[in-house]
Design an enzyme around this catalytic site. Structure first.
Site, PDB file in Angstrom:
ATOM      1  N   LYS A 181      26.593  10.979  -7.368  1.00  0.00           N
ATOM      2  CA  LYS A 181      27.765  11.804  -7.045  1.00  0.00           C
ATOM      3  C   LYS A 181      29.046  11.165  -7.442  1.00  0.00           C
ATOM      4  O   LYS A 181      29.168   9.831  -7.658  1.00  0.00           O
ATOM      5  CB  LYS A 181      27.548  11.263  -5.168  1.00  0.00           C
ATOM      6  CG  LYS A 181      28.424  12.491  -4.509  1.00  0.00           C
ATOM      7  CD  LYS A 181      27.878  12.140  -3.040  1.00  0.00           C
ATOM      8  CE  LYS A 181      28.849  13.151  -2.105  1.00  0.00           C
ATOM      9  NZ  LYS A 181      28.719  12.622  -0.693  1.00  0.00           N
ATOM     10  N   ILE A 182      29.714  12.229  -7.882  1.00  0.00           N
ATOM     11  CA  ILE A 182      30.786  11.655  -8.738  1.00  0.00           C
ATOM     12  C   ILE A 182      32.165  12.673  -8.344  1.00  0.00           C
ATOM     13  O   ILE A 182      31.920  13.727  -7.920  1.00  0.00           O
ATOM     14  CB  ILE A 182      30.614  12.268 -10.245  1.00  0.00           C
ATOM     15  CG1 ILE A 182      29.445  11.179 -10.728  1.00  0.00           C
ATOM     16  CG2 ILE A 182      31.720  12.253 -11.195  1.00  0.00           C
ATOM     17  CD1 ILE A 182      29.109  11.226 -12.243  1.00  0.00           C
TER      18      ILE A 182
END
Ligand code: G3P
Length: 229
Positions: free
Chosen positions: A85-86
């Site tokens: 998750k970015i």
């Protein structure tokens, strides 16, 4: 539309997994810190993974591409099918592109507009997370934003999956499903709230009482039948 649980709490995840209604789990640093600011993140993520077995998004904390990629490697060493998750920042997009080139799934988080979602799609995101509640918090119409993103995806045949995130009420789940989101990631409290209805409680009470009446009648008849024998 699939349902994911947005949580880092083991009891919540176990309980909802048992209901058979969730297809994955999303976590973030705030959810982990809410559990315990000194939490052993690796241990907790592995515990969650052992319950859900895949479709688990784990967020990086670095704000530069190199740091994000290093963290992604670390997370992938915990379990190889992790979704990284970015955050939706330029350095994040560059990290997504590099992870895409290596076939590593990513979930771009903190998306608040269709143009940000489009950029994440082109960088190679597997999932784009549109935050509904936080848009409503600042007086914007999250329903309109999720509708716009879904309409753009349909017209352009974009491939990433749309996650409706920052879900605060059951209405958000309905709005996301009507718009055509692929997934809604929902906190435990809202998910449980979405299952409730006063007419269910009333209906169950009526069934329980009527069943008890039948049992009472049967127990009155049963001794007479036995005596006849
Ligand atoms: O999935 C994102 C979510 O954890 C953020 O929710 O309620 O903090 O805006 P919220």
């Amino acid at each position: 539309m699939q349902l994911y649980l947005d949580s880092a709490n083991i009891n919540e995840i176990k309980q909802v997994a048992e209901l058979g209604i969730i297809s994955g789990v999303t976590t973030n640093p705030s959810l982990l810190a809410k559990e315990d600011p000194s939490i052993d993140v690796k241990k907790r993520i592995n515990e969650i993974y052992s319950i859900v077995g895949g479709h688990l998004s784990v967020e990086v904390n670095s704000l530069d591409t190199k740091g994000m990629l290093k963290e992604a490697d670390e997370i992938l060493s915990w379990f190889p099918d992790a979704t990284i998750k970015i955050p939706m920042i330029p350095a994040g997009l560059a990290a997504v592109k590099q992870l895409f080139d290596k076939d590593i799934p990513t979930n771009v988080t903190l998306i608040f507009s269709p143009t940000q979602a489009i950029a994440a799609e082109h960088a190679g995101a597997t999932y784009v997370s549109v935050f509904m509640g936080r848009l409503d918090d600042i007086g914007m119409d999250s329903n309109l934003v999720i509708q716009e993103v879904c309409a753009i995806w349909e017209k352009n045949l974009f491939e990433s999956e749309i996650i409706a995130a920052s879900i605060r009420t059951p209405i958000h789940i309905i709005q996301a499903a009507k718009a055509g989101a692929d997934i809604a990631t929902v906190p435990y409290k809202v998910l449980m709230q979405s299952l409730q209805h006063p007419l269910i409680d009333k209906g169950v009470e009526i069934f329980v009482n009527d069943f008890a009446k039948m049992q009472a009648e049967i127990s009155k008849i049963a001794p007479k039948v036995q005596k006849k024998k």
